[in-house]
Every structure is written in C-alpha cells, then in structure tokens.
Write a protein that holds these residues in place. Structure first.
Motif, short mmCIF file in Angstrom:
data_model
loop_
_atom_site.label_atom_id
_atom_site.label_comp_id
_atom_site.label_asym_id
_atom_site.label_seq_id
_atom_site.Cartn_x
_atom_site.Cartn_y
_atom_site.Cartn_z
N PRO A 187 -12.02 6.77 -1.68
CA PRO A 187 -12.41 5.35 -1.52
C PRO A 187 -11.16 4.47 -1.49
N LEU A 188 -11.01 3.69 -0.42
CA LEU A 188 -9.84 2.83 -0.26
C LEU A 188 -10.27 1.42 0.09
N PHE A 196 0.85 -1.20 0.00
CA PHE A 196 0.00 0.00 0.00
C PHE A 196 0.88 1.24 0.00
N ASN A 197 0.56 2.20 -0.88
CA ASN A 197 1.35 3.41 -1.01
C ASN A 197 0.63 4.56 -0.31
N LEU A 198 1.12 4.97 0.84
CA LEU A 198 0.48 6.05 1.60
C LEU A 198 0.49 7.37 0.84
N SER A 199 1.51 7.59 0.03
CA SER A 199 1.60 8.86 -0.70
C SER A 199 0.56 8.97 -1.81
N SER A 200 -0.10 7.85 -2.13
CA SER A 200 -1.13 7.88 -3.17
C SER A 200 -2.49 8.30 -2.64
N VAL A 201 -2.61 8.48 -1.33
CA VAL A 201 -3.89 8.88 -0.72
C VAL A 201 -4.02 10.39 -0.82
N HIS A 202 -5.02 10.87 -1.55
CA HIS A 202 -5.27 12.30 -1.72
C HIS A 202 -6.60 12.66 -1.06
#
Length: 326
Positions: free
Chosen positions: A185-186, A151-157
C-alpha cells in the motif's frame, strides 16, 4: 531642448500606462509558484525523490533592475533559518545555471525565474523554499513554498504470495505453478512487472498473477507514478515444489486423525461432566428423603417379623385368659 523634454515625458507616460495595463501598478515584487509535477499523473503532483530534478518557477518585477539580484533560499527541517542556495543578477539573466531568469517579452523590468536543480541531499525533504529580491535599500521575499516528503524507492518491498521480497531474499520456494506479485500500500500509484522467458508481463494494477511459473530466475519489479524513471527490480530464483498425490493423501490422513482425537477428547470430557452431574444430583436427593424412605429391605423384613411375633403373643395371652374363665 524643449522637444527632448517633451519626448521624454511622453515615453515616461507610455511606460507608466503600460505598467498599469500589465500589472496594475508596476512595483517591486517576488512570486514563487507552488511545486507541481505536471509531467506525472494527477495522483503524483507532489512526487519527489532523492536525486530527482527539482523544477520551480517564479516571477519578479522591479522598478530599477540595474543593481538588483534574485536569490533562492531554503530552510530544511534541520535548519533554524533560511540559507541562500543560489543567486543571479538581473543584469546577467541570460547566463544559464541551475538558477536563472529570463526577461518577459513586452514587459520591461519583469522577469521569469527558474530553479532547475538536482535533489542531492535530504535537506530538501519537506523544506521551505522562497525567493529573495535584493535591492539597494531593502529585500523583498516571496511566500514560502513547502516541498513534499521525499519518497524513498528503496523502501518499496514487493510481496510474492504474501512473502516480502528484499535485496537479500534471493530464493523463494512455492508449492504451486502460479504466484501473485503485489505492490505494498502506497500513497502513489504502483504497478508491478514480471520479466520471464524473454517476455515482459506488465500491468496497470498493483498486483499481477503469473499462471505459468516454473523453476527459474525471474526479475520482479515495479514502477511508481506511471514512470519507468521511478522503478526498481529484484532478481529472484523461484523453486516450484509440487506435492505428489501420496503426500497429499498422507497430509489428509493426518488431518483426519487429528480431528478424530480432538473429537474423542471432547466426547470423554462431556461424559465425565454428565457423570459428575448425575452423581451430584443423586447425592442431593438422598439428603432430602425421610428416614422411613431410607430403610433397607432387611429392616422391613425384621419389622414384619416383630409384628407377627407380637400378634402371636397377643393371641396366646387371650387364649389363656379364656381358659381361666372356664
């Protein structure tokens, strides 16, 4: 000598009985358990990120452990074959590294195996992991365990009133003294956090509405899987620009004018359509009427005049005929 042999036979028999009691029949075997995040919420059992700690447990049993060693192996999506990433000799189990083993109590030649390492590469993304028990004459492997997608935390906007926040989006202008901050949405649960005026506004839902906003710097953030260890934040300047009543009245007037213009255009279009339909219908009726019906009033007057003259002439001729007879 006979007593020594008898004691040795008894010990071997006891070991055999104990092996049967514990594992059925003691044999060379390697087992690697599925990856499971027991420290997180149920929805995050397979959660894993870059720079995270990967912990996996297994077990090996061997008939002779003197020269045996255990290796942990990985096959990434980019690799065609398994590669050995670490190993340990069973005779040196107590030497703790990222990969180590521990003898089980009351179970001879049975060992717990632990992998405790840092995900320092994307080669762990959906990689296959397995144990290899290396003996003198053969190797024994455990089943493959597939790791989850990293999971890439930096991809959460985050979004604020629908506007996406990024590391480069430092200023937001709003026309209200309230705003709603939401997680995207995740696959995993996500909670938003608002840091403002020395207070932390934290929710256990994916959205939070802040109703006392003012022009100032805010720290807007989130955390995933109920753990602050998996979090991120953005420092954002929020400008509140409230419209004056005059501006609101001007906007309303413009809207009314636009609506009236559109209505006028529609009305003219309808009138043109009706006029053309009536004209077309009249033309069609003129084509279908008889020649007599088409004569003008002047033609009718001439026709009456001719008929009167004809009647007068007929009367004159009759009078002359009567005069001759007399």
């Amino acid at each position: 000598m006979t007593q020594v042999l008898a004691i040795t036979a008894i010990l071997l028999l006891e070991l055999r009985i104990f092996a049967i009691w514990t594992n059925g029949v003691l044999q060379n075997e390697a087992v690697l358990n599925d990856y499971d995040r027991k420290d997180l919420v149920e929805e995050c059992k397979d959660f894993l990120t870059l720079n995270d700690t990967l912990v996996m447990n297994g077990e090996v049993s061997v008939l002779e452990s003197e020269n045996a060693n255990i290796a942990i192996m990985r096959k990434s999506l980019q690799e065609k074959e398994f590669v050995e990433i670490d190993y340990v000799f069973l005779s040196k189990c107590l030497f703790r590294t990222n990969f180590y083993c521990t003898p089980k109590k009351n179970q001879p030649n049975v060992y717990d195996v632990v992998l405790n390492t840092t995900i320092n590469s994307r080669r762990y993304d959906q990689a296959k992991i397995k144990l290899k028990l290396q003996l003198d004459k053969r190797d024994i492997y455990s089943k493959d365990v597939v790791l989850p997608k990293l999971f890439n935390l930096s991809s959460v906007h985050l979004t604020i009133d629908g506007l996406k926040l990024t590391s480069t989006n430092k200023t937001v202008t709003l026309e209200s003294n309230s705003f709603t901050l939401c997680c995207p949405p995740l696959r995993y649960p996500c909670n938003v956090v608002v840091f403002a005026e020395g207070h932390v506004h934290e929710t256990r839902s994916k959205c939070y509405t802040h109703t006392t906003a003012q022009t100032m710097n805010y720290r807007l953030g989130f955390f995933v899987c109920g753990s602050e260890h998996y979090s991120n934040h953005f420092d954002v300047l929020i400008n509140i620009v409230l419209q004056s009543p005059a501006a609101e009245g001007s906007t309303f007037t413009i809207v009314i004018i636009v609506v009236l213009v559109i209505a006028l255009i529609l009305l003219v279009s309808i009138l043109i359509y009706v006029y053309r339909s009536i004209r077309k219908s009249k033309k069609h009726n003129d084509i279908n009427v008889s020649p007599t019906a088409k004569r003008s009033p002047k033609d009718k007057d001439n026709e009456v005049k001719i008929q009167l003259e004809s009647a007068s002439m007929s009367s004159t001729k009759a009078s002359k005929r009567r005069g001759k007879k007399q």
